[in-house]
Design a protein around this motif. Structure first.
Motif, PDB file in Angstrom:
ATOM      1  N   TRP A  99      14.805  -5.986   7.928  1.00 58.37           N
ATOM      2  CA  TRP A  99      14.991  -6.118   6.472  1.00 58.37           C
ATOM      3  C   TRP A  99      13.735  -6.646   5.792  1.00 58.37           C
ATOM      4  N   SER A 100      12.958  -7.452   6.532  1.00 58.47           N
ATOM      5  CA  SER A 100      11.726  -7.950   5.910  1.00 58.47           C
ATOM      6  C   SER A 100      10.721  -6.812   5.701  1.00 58.47           C
ATOM      7  N   VAL A 101      10.659  -5.872   6.654  1.00 57.38           N
ATOM      8  CA  VAL A 101       9.698  -4.774   6.478  1.00 57.38           C
ATOM      9  C   VAL A 101      10.177  -3.810   5.391  1.00 57.38           C
ATOM     10  N   TYR A 102      11.509  -3.705   5.245  1.00 55.42           N
ATOM     11  CA  TYR A 102      12.072  -2.874   4.165  1.00 55.42           C
ATOM     12  C   TYR A 102      11.584  -3.411   2.815  1.00 55.42           C
ATOM     13  N   LEU A 103      11.645  -4.747   2.675  1.00 58.69           N
ATOM     14  CA  LEU A 103      11.183  -5.368   1.425  1.00 58.69           C
ATOM     15  C   LEU A 103       9.660  -5.297   1.300  1.00 58.69           C
ATOM     16  N   LEU A 104       8.969  -5.484   2.434  1.00 60.93           N
ATOM     17  CA  LEU A 104       7.495  -5.431   2.408  1.00 60.93           C
ATOM     18  C   LEU A 104       6.985  -4.075   1.923  1.00 60.93           C
ATOM     19  N   CYS A 105       7.674  -3.010   2.330  1.00 59.46           N
ATOM     20  CA  CYS A 105       7.273  -1.663   1.890  1.00 59.46           C
ATOM     21  C   CYS A 105       7.343  -1.575   0.364  1.00 59.46           C
ATOM     22  N   ILE A 106       8.442  -2.100  -0.197  1.00 57.41           N
ATOM     23  CA  ILE A 106       8.623  -2.036  -1.657  1.00 57.41           C
ATOM     24  C   ILE A 106       7.618  -2.961  -2.351  1.00 57.41           C
ATOM     25  N   LEU A 107       7.421  -4.166  -1.781  1.00 55.99           N
ATOM     26  CA  LEU A 107       6.491  -5.125  -2.392  1.00 55.99           C
ATOM     27  C   LEU A 107       5.048  -4.619  -2.346  1.00 55.99           C
ATOM     28  N   SER A 108       4.655  -4.006  -1.225  1.00 57.55           N
ATOM     29  CA  SER A 108       3.266  -3.529  -1.132  1.00 57.55           C
ATOM     30  C   SER A 108       3.031  -2.361  -2.086  1.00 57.55           C
ATOM     31  N   THR A 109       4.057  -1.542  -2.285  1.00 54.63           N
ATOM     32  CA  THR A 109       3.927  -0.467  -3.286  1.00 54.63           C
ATOM     33  C   THR A 109       3.801  -1.088  -4.675  1.00 54.63           C
ATOM     34  N   GLY A 110       4.611  -2.131  -4.916  1.00 55.47           N
ATOM     35  CA  GLY A 110       4.527  -2.846  -6.194  1.00 55.47           C
ATOM     36  C   GLY A 110       3.141  -3.428  -6.410  1.00 55.47           C
ATOM     37  N   ALA A 111       2.541  -3.971  -5.330  1.00 58.75           N
ATOM     38  CA  ALA A 111       1.191  -4.541  -5.434  1.00 58.75           C
ATOM     39  C   ALA A 111       0.180  -3.460  -5.821  1.00 58.75           C
ATOM     40  N   CYS A 112       0.333  -2.277  -5.233  1.00 63.06           N
ATOM     41  CA  CYS A 112      -0.563  -1.155  -5.574  1.00 63.06           C
ATOM     42  C   CYS A 112      -0.441  -0.810  -7.058  1.00 63.06           C
ATOM     43  N   VAL A 113       0.801  -0.743  -7.537  1.00 64.39           N
ATOM     44  CA  VAL A 113       1.041  -0.359  -8.939  1.00 64.39           C
ATOM     45  C   VAL A 113       0.487  -1.424  -9.882  1.00 64.39           C
ATOM     46  N   VAL A 114       0.808  -2.703  -9.593  1.00 63.95           N
ATOM     47  CA  VAL A 114       0.367  -3.798 -10.472  1.00 63.95           C
ATOM     48  C   VAL A 114      -1.159  -3.872 -10.509  1.00 63.95           C
ATOM     49  N   TYR A 115      -1.789  -3.791  -9.325  1.00 65.18           N
ATOM     50  CA  TYR A 115      -3.260  -3.855  -9.278  1.00 65.18           C
ATOM     51  C   TYR A 115      -3.875  -2.716 -10.093  1.00 65.18           C
ATOM     52  N   GLY A 116      -3.344  -1.514  -9.877  1.00 70.34           N
ATOM     53  CA  GLY A 116      -3.887  -0.342 -10.569  1.00 70.34           C
ATOM     54  C   GLY A 116      -3.748  -0.445 -12.074  1.00 70.34           C
ATOM     55  N   SER A 157      -0.811   5.847  -7.862  1.00 71.72           N
ATOM     56  CA  SER A 157      -0.089   7.031  -7.380  1.00 71.72           C
ATOM     57  C   SER A 157      -0.130   7.129  -5.856  1.00 71.72           C
ATOM     58  N   GLY A 158      -1.230   6.652  -5.236  1.00 69.65           N
ATOM     59  CA  GLY A 158      -1.331   6.697  -3.773  1.00 69.65           C
ATOM     60  C   GLY A 158      -0.255   5.855  -3.108  1.00 69.65           C
ATOM     61  N   GLY A 159      -0.046   4.629  -3.608  1.00 66.95           N
ATOM     62  CA  GLY A 159       0.957   3.731  -3.028  1.00 66.95           C
ATOM     63  C   GLY A 159       2.363   4.287  -3.159  1.00 66.95           C
ATOM     64  N   VAL A 160       2.705   4.760  -4.350  1.00 67.70           N
ATOM     65  CA  VAL A 160       4.051   5.300  -4.586  1.00 67.70           C
ATOM     66  C   VAL A 160       4.275   6.551  -3.735  1.00 67.70           C
ATOM     67  N   PHE A 161       3.245   7.398  -3.643  1.00 70.04           N
ATOM     68  CA  PHE A 161       3.373   8.648  -2.877  1.00 70.04           C
ATOM     69  C   PHE A 161       3.667   8.367  -1.402  1.00 70.04           C
ATOM     70  N   ILE A 162       2.900   7.448  -0.802  1.00 67.87           N
ATOM     71  CA  ILE A 162       3.078   7.167   0.627  1.00 67.87           C
ATOM     72  C   ILE A 162       4.439   6.515   0.893  1.00 67.87           C
ATOM     73  N   LEU A 163       4.878   5.628  -0.015  1.00 69.51           N
ATOM     74  CA  LEU A 163       6.215   5.023   0.138  1.00 69.51           C
ATOM     75  C   LEU A 163       7.279   6.115   0.172  1.00 69.51           C
ATOM     76  N   MET A 164       7.173   7.059  -0.760  1.00 67.85           N
ATOM     77  CA  MET A 164       8.198   8.103  -0.841  1.00 67.85           C
ATOM     78  C   MET A 164       8.126   9.071   0.335  1.00 67.85           C
ATOM     79  N   MET A 165       6.929   9.285   0.863  1.00 68.37           N
ATOM     80  CA  MET A 165       6.809  10.231   1.985  1.00 68.37           C
ATOM     81  C   MET A 165       7.330   9.625   3.281  1.00 68.37           C
ATOM     82  N   THR A 166       6.621   8.612   3.771  1.00 74.25           N
ATOM     83  CA  THR A 166       6.982   8.088   5.095  1.00 74.25           C
ATOM     84  C   THR A 166       8.244   7.235   5.006  1.00 74.25           C
ATOM     85  N   GLY A 167       8.366   6.421   3.959  1.00 73.69           N
ATOM     86  CA  GLY A 167       9.539   5.552   3.835  1.00 73.69           C
ATOM     87  C   GLY A 167      10.824   6.355   3.839  1.00 73.69           C
ATOM     88  N   VAL A 168      10.873   7.404   3.024  1.00 68.81           N
ATOM     89  CA  VAL A 168      12.099   8.206   2.929  1.00 68.81           C
ATOM     90  C   VAL A 168      12.342   8.978   4.226  1.00 68.81           C
TER      91      VAL A 168
END
Lengths: 36, 539
Positions: free
Chosen positions: A10-27, B289-300
């Motif tokens: 469950w921690s990695v499930y959340l980490l995946c979402i948080l790291s994507t969030g970090a990418c979005v926020v940074y960008g 877009s890179g972060g969201v894309f990879i989450l949706m690809m491998t995560g899903v």
């Protein structure tokens, strides 16, 4: 947590979402920086 | 069927048009090799993601998730955090700037020019030329398998059709053609995965309900009976990590998660993407877009692979891996999702195969044309023409390899392993030199050379002679020494379960550091300061 008992899963499930969030926020915060 | 065929024809027409746009905009070797260094950040991010994610990544690793469970999500985390966040911001920015300072058009050229070494450029080009066709053949095999199964096409025509389409737009459109089509293909893949996520969680009553059902499934006595072989290997259910230090834990953590998760940093076909944008601003934007894309690809793909067990068991009374690891995702799509979605997903897989293959062809073509023939052998001539000829050579080699592999019983699981094998080899061989190149002004040329050679040699030995899974299937150890792998039956047989990357990468790092230290103690330099300052100008 989220229907998952194992901490390492469950921690990695959340980490995946948080790291994507970090990418979005940074960008978004640096959207117009670095374009000299 | 008419609906499916018309959608695919429309897809091919768009691909043809984008390839033509790339062709019209390709005027110089810089256009052909680094897309003129002026690519839009969204195109760059989608191209990076679509190149990284192949059919094998979705079907092969998705199938592995169906067998081993959600622990494979650690690979998704590494793909996002290391493969996008770290790669774009800590590697991408410096690579872009240094590539421009040195007028480097390829990854081998970047390393070779940075260390002022023709050997590094040539040796790196040769490694790409020899080992990447195996990866390309694996990706090609995955793409052709789908044409075969969905359209009942014989193997040879399906192979020729698939290769011809990709070969035309890569050779004519260069990297611009590749990246424009990648972005379109990436968009289709993204759409397919969004639908798959909604359909599966919706079918199982939402996120928490789906996970609860998957957790409870493992406690079912029938399931315990069906998975007893896996349980002996350390499997503890689809919502748990395998037992620490068990064979399945080592396979999951070192081969799948570490091999691919870290290997992404030193992939020549991905690094070149950083050199296609004109400033750091584009990389800042591409991270989104890179972060969201990879989450949706491998995560899903990994989540759906694991959750498919609930659906399979409800309908057949058997767990997903009963249909074969390679068939979990295709079988799930063809049996348990609406028919209209089957076409979209088929197109996603076709796009995933084509986008990865086109980039591999392009990287191999530039490696043999520019890095080995032009720079390594010092031959003069029309750079664009030489690269296109190199491209045709590697396309023919990859096609022959795929054709030869048709007689072997090669499954998608082996294709997934072939992917991690190449990524691990690339990480151990190139990563220390690459980090040194873009971060350390004082790193001597000799340290980079010895790091590359030792990383390659130790990877090669471990893959072909020590690692149980790879050595047994590659057969070279049996041919030379009469044993499937060298440590069989010895007191250190346990090391055969470790993946090459966790041995070869430390070897490469230690050798690089040792040579560097020797140079430092002897107060020696083998690159002039003026050249180093040129490399790091503006960084």
């Amino acid at each position: 947590m989220l229907g998952i008992e194992d901490f390492w899963v469950w921690s990695v499930y959340l980490l995946c979402i948080l790291s994507t969030g970090a990418c979005v926020v940074y960008g978004v915060l640096n959207w117009n920086k670095g374009g000299e | 069927m008419i609906y499916t065929v018309s959608v695919i024809v429309l897809y091919l027409l768009v691909i043809g048009y984008l390839g033509y746009v790339g062709y019209r905009q390709t005027k110089s070797s810089q256009d052909f090799m680094v897309a003129g260094r002026k690519i839009h950040p969204l195109v760059m991010a989608l191209s990076y993601g679509a190149t990284f994610i192949s059919t094998a990544a979705i079907v092969g690793f998705g199938g592995a998730a169906g067998q081993l469970g959600m622990g494979i999500l650690w690979l998704t985390f590494l793909n996002i955090f290391v493969g996008v966040f770290i790669a774009f911001l800590f590697f991408g920015k410096r690579t872009r700037k240094m590539g421009h300072n040195l007028d480097a058009h390829t990854f081998p050229e970047l390393l070779g020019e940075r260390f002022n070494s023709r050997f590094i450029q040539t040796f790196t080009g040769i490694i790409i030329f020899i080992f990447m066709p195996i990866y390309a053949a694996a990706v090609l095999k995955g793409g052709v398998a789908f044409l075969e199964s969905f359209f009942n096409m014989p193997f040879e025509p399906a192979l020729l059709l698939f290769v011809s389409i990709v070969a035309i737009y890569v050779s004519m459109g260069g990297l611009k053609g590749v990246m424009y089509t990648d972005a379109f293909q990436g968009s289709i893949m993204f759409l397919g995965m969004v639908f798959l996520l909604i359909l599966t969680y919706g079918r199982l009553g939402g996120v928490v309900s789906a996970h609860n059902q998957l957790t409870e499934l493992f406690n079912n006595p029938q399931v315990q009976e069906q998975t007893k072989g896996l349980i002996q290997g350390g499997f503890r259910g689809w919502t748990s990590m395998p037992e620490f230090n068990s064979p399945i834990w080592w396979s999951l953590v070192t081969s799948i998660v570490m091999g691919v998760g870290i290997g992404v940093l030193a992939q020549p076909q991905l690094v070149v993407r950083f050199m296609t944008v004109k400033s750091n601003r584009e990389l800042n934007r591409a991270v989104v877009s890179g972060g969201v894309f990879i989450l949706m690809m491998t995560g899903v793909a990994f989540l759906m692979g694991a959750l498919s067990n609930v659906v399979f068991f409800e309908n057949t009374g058997e767990v997903a891996s009963a249909v074969g690891v390679d068939n979990i995702i295709p079988q799930y799509i063809s049996s348990y999702v609406p028919e209209w979605f089957g076409t979209i997903f088929l197109l996603s897989l076709l796009a995933a195969g084509m986008s990865t293959l086109s980039s591999l062809f392009h990287t191999m073509g530039t490696a043999i044309g520019r890095d080995v023939y032009q720079k390594g052998l010092g031959k003069k001539g029309n750079s664009l023409l030489i690269t296109r000829i190199g491209l045709m050579i590697v396309i023919v080699i990859s096609t022959i390899l795929t054709w030869l592999s048709n007689d072997l019983d090669i499954s998608m699981a082996i294709i997934a392993r072939g992917t991690s094998l190449f990524m691990g080899l690339a990480a151990a061989t190139f990563l220390p030199a690459y980090i040194g190149a873009i971060y350390f002004k004082t790193m001597p040329k000799a340290a980079a050379i010895w790091g590359i050679v030792s990383g390659f040699a130790s990877s090669f030995i471990w893959i072909f002679f020590i690692n149980r899974t790879n050595a047994t299937s590659l057969q070279l150890s049996r041919l030379i020494f009469g044993k499937p792998f060298l440590v069989e039956g010895t007191s250190i047989e346990f090391v055969s379960q470790y993946d090459a990357v966790i041995i070869a990468l430390p070897v490469s790092i230690i050798v690089t550091g040792a040579v560097w230290l020797i140079y430092k103690l002897m107060n020696q330099k083998d690159i002039e300061d003026i050249h180093v300052n040129k490399c790091f100008k503006g960084i």
